[in-house]
Every structure is written in structure tokens, then in C-alpha cells.
Design a protein around this motif. Structure first.
Motif, short mmCIF file in Angstrom:
data_model
loop_
_atom_site.label_atom_id
_atom_site.label_comp_id
_atom_site.label_asym_id
_atom_site.label_seq_id
_atom_site.Cartn_x
_atom_site.Cartn_y
_atom_site.Cartn_z
N PRO A 221 30.97 2.41 57.12
CA PRO A 221 30.13 1.28 56.73
C PRO A 221 28.91 1.73 55.93
O PRO A 221 28.39 2.83 56.13
N VAL A 222 28.46 0.86 55.03
CA VAL A 222 27.33 1.17 54.16
C VAL A 222 26.33 0.02 54.24
O VAL A 222 26.71 -1.16 54.22
N PHE A 223 25.05 0.37 54.36
CA PHE A 223 23.99 -0.62 54.32
C PHE A 223 22.97 -0.17 53.28
O PHE A 223 22.57 0.99 53.24
N GLY A 224 22.56 -1.11 52.39
CA GLY A 224 21.64 -0.73 51.34
C GLY A 224 20.70 -1.85 50.95
O GLY A 224 20.94 -3.02 51.24
N MET A 225 19.60 -1.46 50.31
CA MET A 225 18.61 -2.40 49.80
C MET A 225 18.23 -1.97 48.39
O MET A 225 18.20 -0.78 48.07
N LYS A 226 17.89 -2.96 47.56
CA LYS A 226 17.51 -2.69 46.18
C LYS A 226 16.44 -3.68 45.76
O LYS A 226 16.54 -4.87 46.07
N ILE A 227 15.42 -3.19 45.05
CA ILE A 227 14.37 -4.08 44.55
C ILE A 227 14.11 -3.78 43.08
O ILE A 227 14.29 -2.65 42.62
N LEU A 243 22.22 3.67 53.55
CA LEU A 243 22.67 4.43 54.70
C LEU A 243 24.18 4.35 54.78
O LEU A 243 24.74 3.24 54.83
N GLN A 244 24.85 5.53 54.79
CA GLN A 244 26.30 5.56 54.91
C GLN A 244 26.66 6.16 56.26
O GLN A 244 26.26 7.29 56.59
N PHE A 245 27.41 5.39 57.04
CA PHE A 245 27.77 5.81 58.39
C PHE A 245 29.19 6.40 58.36
O PHE A 245 30.12 5.79 57.82
N SER A 246 29.33 7.57 58.96
CA SER A 246 30.65 8.22 59.02
C SER A 246 30.75 9.02 60.31
O SER A 246 29.80 9.10 61.10
N ARG A 251 24.32 9.32 56.54
CA ARG A 251 23.90 9.98 55.30
C ARG A 251 22.99 9.04 54.52
O ARG A 251 23.45 8.05 53.96
N PRO A 252 21.69 9.34 54.50
CA PRO A 252 20.77 8.47 53.75
C PRO A 252 20.76 8.85 52.26
O PRO A 252 21.12 9.96 51.88
N GLY A 253 20.30 7.93 51.46
CA GLY A 253 20.15 8.17 50.03
C GLY A 253 19.09 7.26 49.44
O GLY A 253 18.97 6.10 49.84
N VAL A 254 18.32 7.80 48.50
CA VAL A 254 17.25 7.04 47.85
C VAL A 254 17.31 7.31 46.36
O VAL A 254 17.49 8.45 45.92
N THR A 255 17.17 6.25 45.56
CA THR A 255 17.12 6.37 44.10
C THR A 255 16.01 5.49 43.57
O THR A 255 15.90 4.31 43.94
N THR A 256 15.17 6.05 42.71
CA THR A 256 14.12 5.25 42.06
C THR A 256 14.19 5.49 40.55
O THR A 256 14.47 6.61 40.10
N TRP A 274 17.62 11.28 45.75
CA TRP A 274 17.62 12.15 46.92
C TRP A 274 18.76 11.73 47.84
O TRP A 274 18.98 10.55 48.08
N GLY A 275 19.52 12.74 48.33
CA GLY A 275 20.63 12.43 49.20
C GLY A 275 21.76 13.40 48.97
O GLY A 275 21.57 14.62 48.87
#
Length: 559
Positions: A221-227, A243-246, A251-256, A274-275
Motif C-alpha cells: 500500500p502507498v499513501f501520499g500527499m502533494k501540494i 509512504l510505501q508499506f511492504s 519506505r518514506p520519500g520526499v520530493t520538492t 530523498w528516499g
């Protein structure tokens, strides 16, 4: 009220053409044109009952046009909505003191409301189908594998990968949208799929936010937010976290991404990720009417590279583009070149050749059809073979030219003819009515034209010898087409005043004594005239302004 107008194109030029006036004409110019036509069409000037009846009809048309254009409010409504706008109930309760600008603001508000209603009905589907082909056996053939096969055996070409993705948007309100997307992939016999649901909300004119959840069999499952946020008029920021659940944990990840307009045509981007694959990327993109240039550099794990690409845009009907790029990094070096062109109203076809170390040679074919994309990457060789590069370049080009000449052009020509035929059939009664009005106007002009010619001849002024309006066939490749023109000598001579003829930048089909002889096709006006005893000739496009006489129209005696 906006719905009353529908989605058809509004013709705003009839009244202006009827008075032979510019859209920016002053009240004095409109009044002068109106008086001139009233003198021509006034019923009391004709004794013959039939001519009197025809004059009365044309006089009423001219009077109606002037009545609308001479009133500032009616003219503003007509400029925006056309003649149908004047028939809609409700304008009579609008305050007379409202300015044309205020009426236009009202129109824009109604347009926004109509767009919001359309938005509620639109799902905006988007899709991609990618089919990977392994054709390395054509060039990287191992002879020992075919020693036991008759005639050396046939090359083995196979589909080794496929990817299908689709998404739809469902507007819930004017600010909230639900997005459902899914994908299926397979590679060498193994595959998987995923599905994602996102909710997007426009928080203000400066930004929006999005939340998404997804699941798939190859990933957990994957949960994400974007602004997205406009920081200034020239700068905006995009931030995304997930956030990727396995089975191995979370496994977190951030992109700006920070972007800024460097000038009118240039954007600068700074990206930090980052991730799983951390990297920093900076790029400059310059996009103009004739070219598109990108320069990018990335430092990251596992990919670090520099990339430069350039695209030239031809200003032709097919919107052809030539492109090339160079990308070099820890993975090797790749050079790509290709082209794309519009093959129909909604379809764009492109081909790109990719040559690199250690990737080898590949041909990528892409077809965009409306919001659907079809992508076919063909891997030709694992090595840098000149034969693979040659066939990847020449083969698609020859195939496209053959299909363009034998299939696409004949199909588009037949389709255009069918559309024109349907348009002619649907407007045949209107064309017949316009033709009758034009013939009646010419009859009523005869006496005025005789007096104008006598006055012009007495001072060696402007005499229209011949004038034709419609479709002229001048290209030798179009000899099979038939010219469709009408004689407009009398109507043009009637518009001559003080040895001058001035036509505005509107279609000539609405001028007194004119009508459209070839609905939906490009038209021109050809005039042969005499001024000061010297012959002149000019050919101008339908919507082109025309002023005669001119020295450049003069026909030299030696020609």
C-alpha cells in the motif's frame, strides 16, 4: 441565459460587412455608410413594383444593421454574442448606463458558469499503452544458433514487455476532483498491477493540495500527499511526500521542486529528492514559438548525469518538430534524434532513434491520439552497429512518406470534401436566399452605378472593369478542382467614392451584392480596374483589407 447560445460559433461580421464598416468604426463612419446605402435602396426611388419590393427588403436590412450598431449597448451585445444575443430575453432589463466593458464582464461570468457545468460532465480520460519489442536478432545474430536450421533460419522478434495505464477525473465540485488511475505491466513473462485513488482540492487561486492512496501486487500500500503553491507571480513550489508499506517495512520519500520564470520564455527548476533514489537536479528550459531547449544536471544515487536537448518547431500546417538530445552520466552516454508531425486533427506521430553505450540502438515510435498515447520502443541492437542506425533512421522515414502520400493525404482530402458537401447541403437554402438578395441588390444598383461611372470617366477616375469573388484554382496540381466565382463588378463600382474603393478586414460575403459561392472554402477577390487611363489588377484574400487605386497594382505595358 448562457445556455441559450449553445456551443456554435457566433458570426459577428454580418452587420459590419453589410455597411462595409470596420469593427472599430466610429458613429460618424457608420452614419456615412448608412446614408449612402439608404440613398441606394430607398423604395421611393424605384417605380417598378418588383424592384420596389426588393428595395424595401434590402432597405430594412440596412436599417436593422444601423439600428443595432448605432446603439452602444446593442452594439456591445452584438460584438460579444452575435445576432442571436439580441434575440435573448432579459437584455431589456439591463440598466442602460452599463458600459460595454461591464457587459463583457457579464459575458465572461456566464462563460465561467457554463465551463463549470461542462466540468461536472467531463471525466477527462487519459491513457497510455506501451509495447516493447525485442528485435536484436535482426542485427546481433549468432550464426552458431542457426547452423542446424534450413536457409539459416528466420530472425526471432518478440514482444518482451507491455504496460497499460488509464486514469479518469471526476469533478465533485468546482474545487474538488477525484482521480482514479490504474496500470498493468508485464516483462518477460512476469507482471503486476496497481490502482490509485486521489482527491484534489483547489484551495485558492494560488494553490491546490492532493491526497492519494494506492495498492498493487508488486508493491505494498502507498499513501501520499502533494501540494502546489504560487509563491510569487514568477515563482512556484511543488512538494510531494509518500509512504510505501511492504514486508521490509515503511519506505518514506520526499520530493520538492522550486521553479522560477527567468524571463518570458525561460523557466529554471531546482529539484531535491530523498528516499529510494535520492538526488538533486537543476534544469533550465527555454520554450519559444520556434524552438524548445533544455539543459539539466543531476547528482544522485544511482544516477548522475548531464543532459542537453533541442527541438526546432516548423511553422507549417503539420506542426512538424525536429529534436535531438545528448545525455551522459555514470550509466554511459546516449544520443537521441527524431521528429514528430501532426497527421490529422487530433493525432501526432513521432519517431526517435536512440544510440548509446552500453544501451545499443533503439527505435521509439509514439502516436498521440487525443488524450491517448501509444508507445512502441523497438530494441534493435545491443551494440553500436552502423547498419542498425541506418535502418532505424531511413526505414521509418520512407514508411511515413509512403503512407502519407498513399493513405493519409487521400483520406484527409476525402474527409474534407465530405465535410464541405455536408456544409453545402445544410446551408443550401440559406445560400439560395443570399444569392437572391445579392441579385436583387445588383438590379437596384444599376442606375447608381451608371451615374458613378459617368462621373469617374469625366475625370479619368476609378472604373471597375471586371471583378470576381470566390475560389480561384491557380495551383496546377489542383486542376481537377473547379473554380467557383461570382461576378461582383457592379457591387464594387457602386462602392467607389471620389475615385477610391476601401474594403475593411472582414469577409466580403456580407457586402451588398455579394454572397458566398463556396461555403467553407478559402476565397479571394480579383479586381481588374482602370485609373487615369491605366490598367490595374489585384488579387486579395477574403478577409484582407483592400484599398485601390495603388501604384503596385499597375499592369506594365510590356507584360
Amino acid at each position: 441565459m448562457a445556455a441559450a447560445f449553445g456551443d456554435e460559433e457566433i458570426d459577428n461580421d454580418d452587420y459590419y460587412s453589410l455597411l462595409n464598416a470596420r469593427r472599430e468604426a466610429t458613429q460618424e463612419e457608420l452614419k456615412a455608410s448608412y446614408r449612402r446605402l439608404c440613398m441606394l435602396y430607398h423604395p421611393d426611388k424605384h417605380r417598378d413594383p418588383e424592384l420596389k419590393r426588393q428595395a424595401e427588403q434590402l432597405f430594412n436590412l440596412v436599417h436593422q444593421a444601423y439600428e443595432v450598431l448605432s446603439d452602444p449597448q446593442s452594439r456591445a451585445i452584438y460584438d460579444i454574442y452575435g445576432k442571436r444575443g439580441l434575440d435573448v430575453e432579459g437584455w431589456e432589463v439591463v440598466e442602460r448606463k452599463r458600459t460595454p466593458a461591464e457587459i463583457r464582464e457579464e459575458f465572461e461570468r456566464l462563460q465561467r458558469e457554463r465551463e463549470e457545468r461542462r466540468l461536472q460532465q467531463r471525466t477527462n480520460p487519459k491513457g497510455t499503452i506501451s509495447v516493447g519489442v525485442d528485435a536484436t536478432d535482426l542485427f546481433d545474430r549468432y550464426e552458431e544458433d542457426y547452423e542446424d536450421m534450413p536457409a539459416g533460419g528466420m530472425p526471432h522478434i518478440e514482444i518482451n514487455r507491455m504496460h497499460i495505464s488509464q486514469s479518469i477525473e471526476a469533478p465533485l465540485t468546482t474545487s474538488d476532483t477525484a482521480i482514479l488511475s490504474g496500470s498493468l505491466s508485464t516483462h518477460n513473462g512476469t507482471g503486476g498491477g496497481s490502482i490509485t485513488l486521489a482527491m484534489r482540492r483547489v484551495t485558492s487561486a494560488k494553490g491546490w493540495g492532493e491526497v492519494e492512496i494506492g495498492a498493487g501486487d508488486s508493491h505494498g500500500p502507498v499513501f501520499g500527499m502533494k501540494i502546489f503553491r504560487n509563491l510569487t507571480q514568477r515563482c512556484f513550489l511543488t512538494a510531494q511526500c509518500g509512504l510505501q508499506f511492504s514486508s521490509r517495512g515503511v519506505r518514506p520519500g520526499v520530493t520538492t521542486v522550486l521553479a522560477r520564470h527567468l524571463d518570458k520564455n525561460t523557466m529554471g527548476y531546482l529539484q531535491w529528492r530523498w528516499g529510494m533514489q535520492s538526488s538533486m537536479n537543476t534544469s533550465v528550459v527555454r520554450d519559444t514559438k520556434t524552438s524548445h531547449f533544455t539543459l539539466a544536471m543531476q547528482l544522485g544515487i544511482p544516477h548522475t548525469f548531464m543532459m542537453m536537448s533541442y527541438q526546432y518547431k516548423f511553422q507549417d500546417e503539420d506542426q512538424t518538430k525536429l529534436k535531438g538530445s545528448v545525455k551522459s552520466g555514470f550509466f554511459g552516454t546516449v544520443v537521441e534524434y527524431g521528429a514528430e508531425t501532426k497527421i490529422s486533427r487530433h493525432s501526432v506521430l513521432g519517431a526517435t532513434v536512440s544510440v548509446g553505450v552500453p544501451q545499443g540502438v533503439s527505435l521509439k515510435i509514439k502516436l498521440n491520439r487525443a488524450s491517448q498515447t501509444y508507445f512502441f520502443p523497438v530494441h534493435l541492437s545491443d551494440q553500436l552497429l552502423p547498419s542498425a542506425v541506418f535502418y532505424a533512421t531511413v526505414g521509418p522515414l520512407l514508411f511515413y512518406l509512403a503512407v502519407q502520400r498513399l493513405v493519409i493525404r487521400p483520406y484527409l482530402r476525402a474527409q474534407k470534401e465530405q465535410e464541405l458537401e455536408k456544409q453545402r447541403d445544410s446551408s443550401s437554402s440559406e445560400t439560395a436566399r443570399k444569392k437572391q438578395e445579392a441579385e436583387s441588390a445588383i438590379l437596384l444598383m444599376q442606375e447608381s452605378v451608371r451615374r458613378i461611372i459617368e462621373a469617374e470617366e469625366s475625370k479619368l477616375g476609378l472604373i471597375i472593369l471586371n471583378a470576381w469573388y470566390g475560389k480561384f484554382v491557380t495551383d496546377s496540381s489542383l486542376k481537377h478542382e473547379r473554380a467557383r466565382v461570382i461576378d461582383v463588378t457592379v457591387p464594387l463600382q457602386c462602392l467607389v467614392k471620389d475615385s477610391k474603393l476601401i474594403l475593411t478586414e472582414t469577409t466580403k460575403a456580407g457586402l451588398p451584392g455579394f454572397y458566398d459561392p463556396c461555403m467553407g472554402e478559402e476565397k479571394s477577390l480579383k479586381v481588374l480596374y482602370q485609373f487615369r487611363g491605366v490598367m490595374h489588377q489585384v488579387l486579395s484574400r477574403d478577409t484582407e483589407a483592400l484599398r485601390i487605386p495603388k501604384q503596385s497594382h499597375r499592369i506594365d505595358a510590356d507584360t
